[in-house]
Motif scaffolding. Structure first.
Motif, PDB file in Angstrom:
ATOM      1  N   ARG A   1       0.436  -1.301  -0.605  1.00 58.43           N
ATOM      2  CA  ARG A   1       0.105  -0.050   0.152  1.00 58.43           C
ATOM      3  C   ARG A   1       0.967   1.740   0.246  1.00 58.43           C
ATOM      4  O   ARG A   1       0.586   2.541  -0.825  1.00 58.43           O
ATOM      5  N   GLU A   2       1.596   1.223   1.517  1.00 63.32           N
ATOM      6  CA  GLU A   2       2.699   2.299   1.209  1.00 63.32           C
ATOM      7  C   GLU A   2       3.533   2.903  -0.375  1.00 63.32           C
ATOM      8  O   GLU A   2       3.320   3.790  -0.466  1.00 63.32           O
ATOM      9  N   GLY A   3       4.003   1.517  -0.873  1.00 59.80           N
ATOM     10  CA  GLY A   3       4.765   1.374  -1.757  1.00 59.80           C
ATOM     11  C   GLY A   3       4.033   2.254  -3.016  1.00 59.80           C
ATOM     12  O   GLY A   3       5.160   2.911  -3.928  1.00 59.80           O
ATOM     13  N   LEU A   4       2.677   1.926  -3.341  1.00 61.80           N
ATOM     14  CA  LEU A   4       1.758   1.744  -4.743  1.00 61.80           C
ATOM     15  C   LEU A   4       1.656   3.202  -4.577  1.00 61.80           C
ATOM     16  O   LEU A   4       2.054   4.272  -4.814  1.00 61.80           O
ATOM     17  N   GLY A   5       1.430   4.444  -3.666  1.00 68.36           N
ATOM     18  CA  GLY A   5       1.534   5.490  -3.228  1.00 68.36           C
ATOM     19  C   GLY A   5       2.653   6.266  -3.532  1.00 68.36           C
ATOM     20  O   GLY A   5       2.848   7.430  -3.815  1.00 68.36           O
ATOM     21  N   ILE A   6       3.937   5.915  -3.114  1.00 70.86           N
ATOM     22  CA  ILE A   6       5.043   6.182  -3.324  1.00 70.86           C
ATOM     23  C   ILE A   6       5.118   6.793  -4.344  1.00 70.86           C
ATOM     24  O   ILE A   6       5.763   7.304  -5.205  1.00 70.86           O
ATOM     25  N   TRP A   7       4.948   4.993  -5.384  1.00 77.41           N
ATOM     26  CA  TRP A   7       5.115   5.527  -6.519  1.00 77.41           C
ATOM     27  C   TRP A   7       4.416   6.174  -7.586  1.00 77.41           C
ATOM     28  O   TRP A   7       4.811   6.955  -8.484  1.00 77.41           O
ATOM     29  N   ARG A   8       2.909   6.885  -7.111  1.00 77.13           N
ATOM     30  CA  ARG A   8       2.394   7.312  -7.906  1.00 77.13           C
ATOM     31  C   ARG A   8       2.868   9.227  -8.028  1.00 77.13           C
ATOM     32  O   ARG A   8       2.755   9.556  -8.487  1.00 77.13           O
ATOM     33  N   ARG A   9       3.623   9.041  -5.696  1.00 77.11           N
ATOM     34  CA  ARG A   9       3.925  10.350  -6.209  1.00 77.11           C
ATOM     35  C   ARG A   9       5.470  10.724  -7.258  1.00 77.11           C
ATOM     36  O   ARG A   9       5.289  11.979  -7.390  1.00 77.11           O
ATOM     37  N   PHE A  10       5.910   9.750  -6.736  1.00 77.80           N
ATOM     38  CA  PHE A  10       6.971   9.967  -7.430  1.00 77.80           C
ATOM     39  C   PHE A  10       6.925   9.911  -9.220  1.00 77.80           C
ATOM     40  O   PHE A  10       7.839  10.794 -10.062  1.00 77.80           O
ATOM     41  N   GLN A  11       5.960   9.535  -9.535  1.00 80.46           N
ATOM     42  CA  GLN A  11       5.481   9.332 -11.227  1.00 80.46           C
ATOM     43  C   GLN A  11       4.769  11.033 -11.251  1.00 80.46           C
ATOM     44  O   GLN A  11       5.388  11.405 -12.309  1.00 80.46           O
TER      45      GLN A  11
ATOM     46  N   GLN B   1       5.866  13.852  -9.406  1.00 86.06           N
ATOM     47  CA  GLN B   1       7.244  14.659  -9.446  1.00 86.06           C
ATOM     48  C   GLN B   1       7.911  14.869 -10.886  1.00 86.06           C
ATOM     49  O   GLN B   1       8.407  15.392 -11.283  1.00 86.06           O
ATOM     50  N   LEU B   2       8.052  13.397 -11.071  1.00 87.13           N
ATOM     51  CA  LEU B   2       8.353  12.959 -13.007  1.00 87.13           C
ATOM     52  C   LEU B   2       7.780  14.038 -14.000  1.00 87.13           C
ATOM     53  O   LEU B   2       8.326  14.506 -14.777  1.00 87.13           O
ATOM     54  N   ALA B   3       6.292  14.284 -13.834  1.00 89.04           N
ATOM     55  CA  ALA B   3       5.698  14.156 -14.684  1.00 89.04           C
ATOM     56  C   ALA B   3       5.732  15.645 -14.825  1.00 89.04           C
ATOM     57  O   ALA B   3       5.761  16.796 -15.815  1.00 89.04           O
ATOM     58  N   ALA B   4       6.074  16.359 -13.254  1.00 87.90           N
ATOM     59  CA  ALA B   4       6.090  18.475 -13.227  1.00 87.90           C
ATOM     60  C   ALA B   4       7.608  18.503 -13.987  1.00 87.90           C
ATOM     61  O   ALA B   4       7.364  19.747 -13.642  1.00 87.90           O
ATOM     62  N   GLY B   5       8.381  17.134 -14.034  1.00 88.63           N
ATOM     63  CA  GLY B   5       9.955  17.863 -14.384  1.00 88.63           C
ATOM     64  C   GLY B   5      11.003  18.012 -12.920  1.00 88.63           C
ATOM     65  O   GLY B   5      11.673  19.045 -13.382  1.00 88.63           O
ATOM     66  N   GLU B   6      10.315  17.848 -12.362  1.00 87.68           N
ATOM     67  CA  GLU B   6      11.683  17.904 -10.608  1.00 87.68           C
ATOM     68  C   GLU B   6      11.872  16.597 -10.341  1.00 87.68           C
ATOM     69  O   GLU B   6      10.911  15.563 -10.402  1.00 87.68           O
ATOM     70  N   LEU B   7      13.076  16.638  -9.625  1.00 89.51           N
ATOM     71  CA  LEU B   7      13.695  15.921  -8.737  1.00 89.51           C
ATOM     72  C   LEU B   7      12.882  14.957  -8.228  1.00 89.51           C
ATOM     73  O   LEU B   7      12.790  15.321  -7.236  1.00 89.51           O
ATOM     74  N   PRO B   8      12.453  13.303  -8.362  1.00 92.69           N
ATOM     75  CA  PRO B   8      11.251  12.855  -6.491  1.00 92.69           C
ATOM     76  C   PRO B   8      12.260  12.106  -5.628  1.00 92.69           C
ATOM     77  O   PRO B   8      12.661  10.874  -5.539  1.00 92.69           O
ATOM     78  N   HIS B   9      13.160  13.591  -5.063  1.00 93.18           N
ATOM     79  CA  HIS B   9      14.190  12.904  -4.551  1.00 93.18           C
ATOM     80  C   HIS B   9      13.863  12.580  -2.923  1.00 93.18           C
ATOM     81  O   HIS B   9      14.261  11.548  -1.962  1.00 93.18           O
ATOM     82  N   ARG B  10      12.264  12.647  -2.590  1.00 94.43           N
ATOM     83  CA  ARG B  10      12.431  12.567  -1.312  1.00 94.43           C
ATOM     84  C   ARG B  10      11.130  10.768  -1.335  1.00 94.43           C
ATOM     85  O   ARG B  10      11.680   9.441  -0.937  1.00 94.43           O
ATOM     86  N   GLU B  11      10.511  10.963  -2.969  1.00 94.43           N
ATOM     87  CA  GLU B  11       9.899   9.797  -3.028  1.00 94.43           C
ATOM     88  C   GLU B  11      11.392   8.858  -3.289  1.00 94.43           C
ATOM     89  O   GLU B  11      10.909   7.612  -3.074  1.00 94.43           O
TER      90      GLU B  11
END
Length: 192
Positions: free
Chosen positions: A48-58, A60-70
């Motif tokens: 559950r937590e991993g899928l949430g992190i994966w969505r935030r990761f995507q 961040q990438l779509a917004a052109g930002e480095l997903p370092h926290r994710e």
């Protein structure tokens, strides 16, 4: 290295001690059921937590930002999952602490702070303010930026000759006989 070896030696001994004491206090069956239930619930929570992190990761990438926290959160959730799937109450307790968002946020900030103080980043390329902000970086000629208005194009026929093809003259002034191309467009390949 000796500290890591000591860690891998002492943790299983401590886990066995706690499991045996728990089995003596509550019974072997009950102890085994609790260990299995914690592992199953831990696997579900990690997913559950991993899928949430994966969505935030995507996002961040779509917004052109480095997903370092994710990225750090993903590693921490992976560690928590390994600890939760390891049989034992001590590793389960530590795994749950790492998996909980408030505790994970504290650990993430500690990791990022350590990375900021111990990691040197060299930026190279030719985009102002981003990649290539440092003059003289890799890929530049002595700190000069490459000219983008100059193209070096050389075409040869299949037989290796440099003879121009019939009809390939620039009669209309737009880079090719059919009006495609030009000074700001690369030559169109595969067009007659």
């Amino acid at each position: 290295m000796p500290l890591l070896a000591l860690f891998f030696l002492l943790i299983p001994i401590a886990e066995l001690f706690v499991i045996v004491r728990s089995a003596q206090a509550f019974g072997v069956g009950e102890t085994l059921v609790v260990l299995v239930v914690i592992s199953v619930l831990g696997a579900w929570l990690v997913k559950r937590e991993g899928l949430g992190i994966w969505r935030r990761f995507q996002r961040q990438l779509a917004a052109g930002e480095l997903p370092h926290r994710e990225m750090v959160d993903g590693v921490l959730v992976l560690v928590a999952g390994a600890l939760l799937l390891t049989p034992g109450f001590l590793t389960d307790a530590v795994g749950l602490l790492v998996l909980l968002p408030p505790t994970r946020a504290l650990l993430r900030e500690a990791v990022l702070t350590r990375a900021r103080t111990n990691v040197t980043v060299f930026v190279t390329g030719d985009a102002p303010g981003g990649f290539g902000a440092a003059p003289g970086g890799f890929g530049t000629a002595g700190g000069r930026r490459p000219r983008r208005d100059v193209r070096d194009v050389h075409a040869t026929d299949a037989d290796g000759s440099d003879a121009p093809r019939p009809g390939a003259d620039d009669t209309d002034g737009h880079g090719g006989p059919d009006g495609h191309g030009g000074p700001d467009e690369p030559p169109a390949l595969g067009r007659p």
